[in-house]
Design a protein around this motif. Structure first.
Motif, PDB file in Angstrom:
ATOM      1  N   GLY A  71      -2.474  -4.890   1.236  1.00  0.00           N
ATOM      2  CA  GLY A  71      -3.550  -5.718   1.762  1.00  0.00           C
ATOM      3  C   GLY A  71      -4.195  -6.666   0.783  1.00  0.00           C
ATOM      4  N   GLU A  72      -3.421  -7.157  -0.170  1.00  0.00           N
ATOM      5  CA  GLU A  72      -4.000  -8.053  -1.177  1.00  0.00           C
ATOM      6  C   GLU A  72      -4.682  -9.270  -0.548  1.00  0.00           C
ATOM      7  OE1 GLU A  72      -2.495 -10.637  -4.984  1.00  0.00           O
ATOM      8  OE2 GLU A  72      -1.506  -8.748  -4.553  1.00  0.00           O
ATOM      9  N   THR A  73      -4.099  -9.823   0.507  1.00  0.00           N
ATOM     10  CA  THR A  73      -4.676 -11.001   1.149  1.00  0.00           C
ATOM     11  C   THR A  73      -5.221 -10.701   2.546  1.00  0.00           C
ATOM     12  OG1 THR A  73      -2.519 -11.661   2.020  1.00  0.00           O
ATOM     13  CG2 THR A  73      -3.171 -12.582  -0.116  1.00  0.00           C
ATOM     14  N   SER A  74      -5.309  -9.430   2.891  1.00  0.00           N
ATOM     15  CA  SER A  74      -5.773  -9.014   4.211  1.00  0.00           C
ATOM     16  C   SER A  74      -7.169  -8.403   4.110  1.00  0.00           C
ATOM     17  CB  SER A  74      -4.795  -7.980   4.781  1.00  0.00           C
ATOM     18  OG  SER A  74      -5.305  -7.397   5.944  1.00  0.00           O
ATOM     19  N   ARG A  75      -7.873  -8.342   5.234  1.00  0.00           N
ATOM     20  CA  ARG A  75      -9.165  -7.655   5.260  1.00  0.00           C
ATOM     21  C   ARG A  75      -8.981  -6.140   5.248  1.00  0.00           C
ATOM     22  NH1 ARG A  75     -13.171  -9.913   9.659  1.00  0.00           N
ATOM     23  NH2 ARG A  75     -14.260  -8.159   8.773  1.00  0.00           N
ATOM     24  N   ASP A  76      -7.826  -5.681   5.715  1.00  0.00           N
ATOM     25  CA  ASP A  76      -7.515  -4.248   5.719  1.00  0.00           C
ATOM     26  C   ASP A  76      -6.720  -3.915   4.465  1.00  0.00           C
ATOM     27  OD1 ASP A  76      -8.697  -3.641   8.263  1.00  0.00           O
ATOM     28  OD2 ASP A  76      -7.020  -4.712   9.179  1.00  0.00           O
ATOM     29  N   LYS A  77      -7.301  -3.064   3.615  1.00  0.00           N
ATOM     30  CA  LYS A  77      -6.692  -2.746   2.327  1.00  0.00           C
ATOM     31  C   LYS A  77      -6.483  -1.239   2.200  1.00  0.00           C
ATOM     32  CE  LYS A  77      -8.951  -6.711   0.305  1.00  0.00           C
ATOM     33  NZ  LYS A  77      -7.821  -7.572   0.496  1.00  0.00           N
ATOM     34  N   VAL A  78      -5.527  -0.870   1.379  1.00  0.00           N
ATOM     35  CA  VAL A  78      -5.295   0.541   1.070  1.00  0.00           C
ATOM     36  C   VAL A  78      -5.266   0.672  -0.445  1.00  0.00           C
ATOM     37  CG1 VAL A  78      -3.700   2.488   1.254  1.00  0.00           C
ATOM     38  CG2 VAL A  78      -3.970   0.921   3.179  1.00  0.00           C
ATOM     39  N   PHE A  79      -6.141   1.553  -0.955  1.00  0.00           N
ATOM     40  CA  PHE A  79      -6.208   1.856  -2.376  1.00  0.00           C
ATOM     41  C   PHE A  79      -5.702   3.276  -2.582  1.00  0.00           C
ATOM     42  CE2 PHE A  79      -9.318  -1.509  -2.066  1.00  0.00           C
ATOM     43  CZ  PHE A  79      -9.167  -2.208  -3.250  1.00  0.00           C
ATOM     44  N   ARG A  80      -5.036   3.522  -3.732  1.00  0.00           N
ATOM     45  CA  ARG A  80      -4.583   4.862  -4.088  1.00  0.00           C
ATOM     46  C   ARG A  80      -5.319   5.292  -5.353  1.00  0.00           C
ATOM     47  NH1 ARG A  80       0.716   4.321  -5.386  1.00  0.00           N
ATOM     48  NH2 ARG A  80       1.314   4.415  -3.205  1.00  0.00           N
TER      49      ARG A  80
END
Length: 83
Positions: A71-80
């Motif tokens: 999701g670098e350019t999306s509003r929905d992101k996932v972080f680990r």
């Protein structure tokens, strides 16, 4: 600030919906999931860096332990959370 320290386990993936250009910086847990509001504009990765910083503070880890997976350019992101 929402207490999310239970998410600090290495390997945990955290999905976040981001709202850039908000009136204040904040992370909220809602019925739909985590929401992050940041005051910076979404250009040049500035919003991503601010979300990383806010999320790290909310879960009680160093911001270098959070890696943006999707999701670098999306509003929905996932972080680990890294170990």
């Amino acid at each position: 600030m929402t207490d999310l320290t239970h998410l600090a386990t290495p390997g945990t993936e955290i999905a976040v919906r981001v709202t850039p250009k908000a009136s204040r910086n904040e992370v909220k847990a809602t019925d739909e999931g985590l929401r992050a509001y940041v005051t910076v504009v979404p250009e040049g990765g500035k919003a991503n860096k601010e979300v990383q910083k806010l999320l790290a503070k909310a879960i009680g880890v160093a911001k270098t332990r959070l890696v943006l997976v999707r999701g670098e350019t999306s509003r929905d992101k996932v972080f680990r959370v890294e170990g």
